[in-house]
Scaffold this active site. Structure first.
Site, PDB file in Angstrom:
ATOM      1  N   ASP A  17      66.628  85.030 -25.853  1.00 51.89           N
ATOM      2  CA  ASP A  17      66.934  85.956 -26.684  1.00 51.89           C
ATOM      3  C   ASP A  17      68.620  85.960 -26.538  1.00 51.89           C
ATOM      4  O   ASP A  17      69.012  85.343 -25.615  1.00 51.89           O
ATOM      5  CB  ASP A  17      66.451  87.457 -26.573  1.00 51.89           C
ATOM      6  CG  ASP A  17      66.977  88.483 -27.543  1.00 51.89           C
ATOM      7  OD1 ASP A  17      67.382  88.196 -28.964  1.00 51.89           O
ATOM      8  OD2 ASP A  17      67.705  89.286 -27.330  1.00 51.89           O
ATOM      9  N   SER A  18      69.278  86.323 -27.475  1.00 46.91           N
ATOM     10  CA  SER A  18      70.607  86.427 -27.374  1.00 46.91           C
ATOM     11  C   SER A  18      71.101  87.627 -26.185  1.00 46.91           C
ATOM     12  O   SER A  18      72.214  87.610 -25.692  1.00 46.91           O
ATOM     13  CB  SER A  18      71.215  87.262 -28.631  1.00 46.91           C
ATOM     14  OG  SER A  18      70.653  88.445 -28.938  1.00 46.91           O
TER      15      SER A  18
ATOM     16  N   GLY B 269      73.503  88.346 -34.106  1.00 45.73           N
ATOM     17  CA  GLY B 269      73.186  88.761 -35.442  1.00 45.73           C
ATOM     18  C   GLY B 269      74.385  88.858 -36.390  1.00 45.73           C
ATOM     19  O   GLY B 269      74.029  89.067 -37.534  1.00 45.73           O
TER      20      GLY B 269
ATOM     21  N   CYS C  43      64.038  86.117 -30.425  1.00 44.55           N
ATOM     22  CA  CYS C  43      65.267  86.481 -31.276  1.00 44.55           C
ATOM     23  C   CYS C  43      64.914  86.178 -32.803  1.00 44.55           C
ATOM     24  O   CYS C  43      64.741  85.277 -33.008  1.00 44.55           O
ATOM     25  CB  CYS C  43      66.586  85.923 -30.817  1.00 44.55           C
ATOM     26  SG  CYS C  43      67.993  86.365 -31.574  1.00 44.55           S
ATOM     27  N   ASN C  44      64.792  87.339 -33.326  1.00 44.25           N
ATOM     28  CA  ASN C  44      64.800  87.237 -34.870  1.00 44.25           C
ATOM     29  C   ASN C  44      65.841  86.454 -35.476  1.00 44.25           C
ATOM     30  O   ASN C  44      65.495  85.679 -36.376  1.00 44.25           O
ATOM     31  CB  ASN C  44      64.577  88.468 -35.663  1.00 44.25           C
ATOM     32  CG  ASN C  44      63.153  88.963 -35.491  1.00 44.25           C
ATOM     33  OD1 ASN C  44      62.236  88.916 -36.255  1.00 44.25           O
ATOM     34  ND2 ASN C  44      63.102  90.049 -34.289  1.00 44.25           N
TER      35      ASN C  44
ATOM     36  N   GLU D 138      70.910  99.726 -27.005  1.00 44.10           N
ATOM     37  CA  GLU D 138      71.360  99.480 -25.690  1.00 44.10           C
ATOM     38  C   GLU D 138      71.962 100.613 -24.800  1.00 44.10           C
ATOM     39  O   GLU D 138      72.511 100.598 -23.496  1.00 44.10           O
ATOM     40  CB  GLU D 138      72.598  98.322 -25.651  1.00 44.10           C
ATOM     41  CG  GLU D 138      71.781  97.140 -26.136  1.00 44.10           C
ATOM     42  CD  GLU D 138      72.536  95.791 -25.814  1.00 44.10           C
ATOM     43  OE1 GLU D 138      73.659  95.834 -25.251  1.00 44.10           O
ATOM     44  OE2 GLU D 138      71.895  94.534 -26.044  1.00 44.10           O
TER      45      GLU D 138
ATOM     46  N   CYS E  74      63.869  92.608 -35.429  1.00 46.69           N
ATOM     47  CA  CYS E  74      65.051  92.559 -34.453  1.00 46.69           C
ATOM     48  C   CYS E  74      64.121  93.155 -33.060  1.00 46.69           C
ATOM     49  O   CYS E  74      63.801  94.203 -32.868  1.00 46.69           O
ATOM     50  CB  CYS E  74      66.239  93.190 -34.706  1.00 46.69           C
ATOM     51  SG  CYS E  74      67.317  93.416 -33.318  1.00 46.69           S
TER      52      CYS E  74
ATOM     53  N   HIS F 117      65.580  94.282 -30.498  1.00 49.13           N
ATOM     54  CA  HIS F 117      65.981  95.496 -29.840  1.00 49.13           C
ATOM     55  C   HIS F 117      65.274  96.767 -30.530  1.00 49.13           C
ATOM     56  O   HIS F 117      65.287  97.774 -29.824  1.00 49.13           O
ATOM     57  CB  HIS F 117      67.444  95.915 -30.389  1.00 49.13           C
ATOM     58  CG  HIS F 117      68.367  95.047 -29.202  1.00 49.13           C
ATOM     59  ND1 HIS F 117      68.581  93.606 -29.361  1.00 49.13           N
ATOM     60  CD2 HIS F 117      69.108  95.542 -28.278  1.00 49.13           C
ATOM     61  CE1 HIS F 117      69.641  93.206 -28.295  1.00 49.13           C
ATOM     62  NE2 HIS F 117      69.890  94.364 -27.780  1.00 49.13           N
TER      63      HIS F 117
HETATM   64  N1  DGL Z   1      67.759  90.644 -30.302  1.00 49.23           N
HETATM   65  C1  DGL Z   1      68.442  90.213 -31.638  1.00 49.23           C
HETATM   66  C2  DGL Z   1      67.479  89.774 -32.811  1.00 49.23           C
HETATM   67  O1  DGL Z   1      66.164  89.776 -32.532  1.00 49.23           O
HETATM   68  C3  DGL Z   1      69.624  91.138 -31.882  1.00 49.23           C
HETATM   69  C4  DGL Z   1      70.511  91.110 -31.199  1.00 49.23           C
HETATM   70  C5  DGL Z   1      71.745  90.239 -31.634  1.00 49.23           C
HETATM   71  O2  DGL Z   1      72.335  90.544 -32.584  1.00 49.23           O
HETATM   72  O3  DGL Z   1      71.987  89.187 -30.786  1.00 49.23           O
HETATM   73  O4  DGL Z   1      67.850  89.466 -33.846  1.00 49.23           O
END
Ligand code: DGL
Length: 272
Positions: free
Chosen positions: A16-17, A49, A79-80, A159, A191, A193
């Site tokens: 993921d990011s 994102g 990561c979506n 976060e 997402c 998060h």
């Molecule tokens: N976890 C990322 C997602 O699923 C979102 C966080 C980001 O913007 O990097 O899209």
């Protein structure tokens, strides 16, 4: 293209990011406790994102290359944003091993759950602008109406650990009022998060709307695929994930605890 031989004991690579994909690690550990997991969080370059497609595709290539060093039997894009804009990049960079993304898994679960055929999707700016959820959902069922809303402030709120904070409630009300007139019966947390804020989101939209967690959805899909291909690890013992990050910010261990509900194991710092 370099190919490696995989066995049921090979690890599963997840990236993921940043920390969001830990919700996928957690879902995987619950469903598949015997699997070895290598997790890469690109903490130096988060968020993805809000970035352009060109940059997101470059990052996706780097992230995959890092995980491929561990010769995984499967890659899960946790990561979506990457799933929406760069899944093909990951597939190309990983040769012949299966790649599954949170987006297709979330879309599929949502389609199977929605009776009224009105689905809401929330995600990052890039995910929502890509229209990838609507595309994936309508490929499975063209009669479904999809309504999307970008909720960028949910990432920093998650976060900060503001799971039950009045500021989060206020922002959730503001964002989610976008669905007030749409008669949705299903809402996809698009997402990784967002599962941290699930209770607040569920409270805000009310009890009649079913919440789909793309992290749980992808874990279910991973399990099914490993079973079908006889690649389930049957001899592994439950263990901590092997953690790789591109930056180790001070708050990382706190975030790890928030997302995983456990103490942080050793972390390895990698260059991207
Ligand atoms: N976890 C990322 C997602 O699923 C979102 C966080 C980001 O913007 O990097 O899209």
């Amino acid at each position: 293209m370099h190919h490696h031989k995989t066995t049921p004991e090979s690890p599963i690579g997840i990236f993921d990011s940043g920390v969001g994909g830990l919700t996928v690690v957690r879902a995987m550990q619950t469903l598949l406790p015997a699997e070895r997991i290598i997790y890469f969080g690109d903490t130096a370059r988060v968020p993805y994102g809000s970035k352009s497609q060109v940059t997101i595709r470059k990052y996706a290539q780097d992230d995959t290359t890092i995980l491929m060093r561990y010769q995984p039997k499967m890659i899960i894009v946790a990561c979506n944003t990457v799933s929406a804009l760069a899944l093909d990049v990951v597939e190309k960079a990983s040769g012949s091993i299966p790649v599954i993304g949170v987006l297709d898994a979330g879309a599929e679960l949502a389609v199977s759950m929605s009776k009224g055929k009105h689905i809401g999707v929330i995600g990052t700016q890039a995910t929502v602008c890509s229209n990838a959820y609507a595309y994936a959902i309508n490929t499975l069922d063209p009669d479904i109406e999809v309504y999307s809303k970008a909720c960028p402030l949910f990432v920093p709120l998650a976060e900060e650990g503001f799971t039950d904070h009045p500021a989060t409630r206020l922002i959730a009300k503001e964002y989610l009022s976008a669905f007030d007139e749409e008669h949705i019966d299903t809402l996809v947390l698009g997402c990784t998060h967002y599962p941290i804020l699930r209770n607040m989101i569920a409270e805000t939209v009310g009890p009649d709307i079913r919440i789909i967690d793309s992290a749980e959805a992808v874990a279910q899909r991973a399990k099914a695929l490993l079973e079908e291909t006889s690649m389930l690890n049957t001899s592994g013992e439950p263990a901590n994930p092997h953690l790789l990050v591109s930056d180790l910010p001070q708050k990382f261990s706190t975030l790890y605890r928030l997302f995983m509900g456990a103490d942080m194991p050793d972390v390895e710092l990698v260059d991207v």
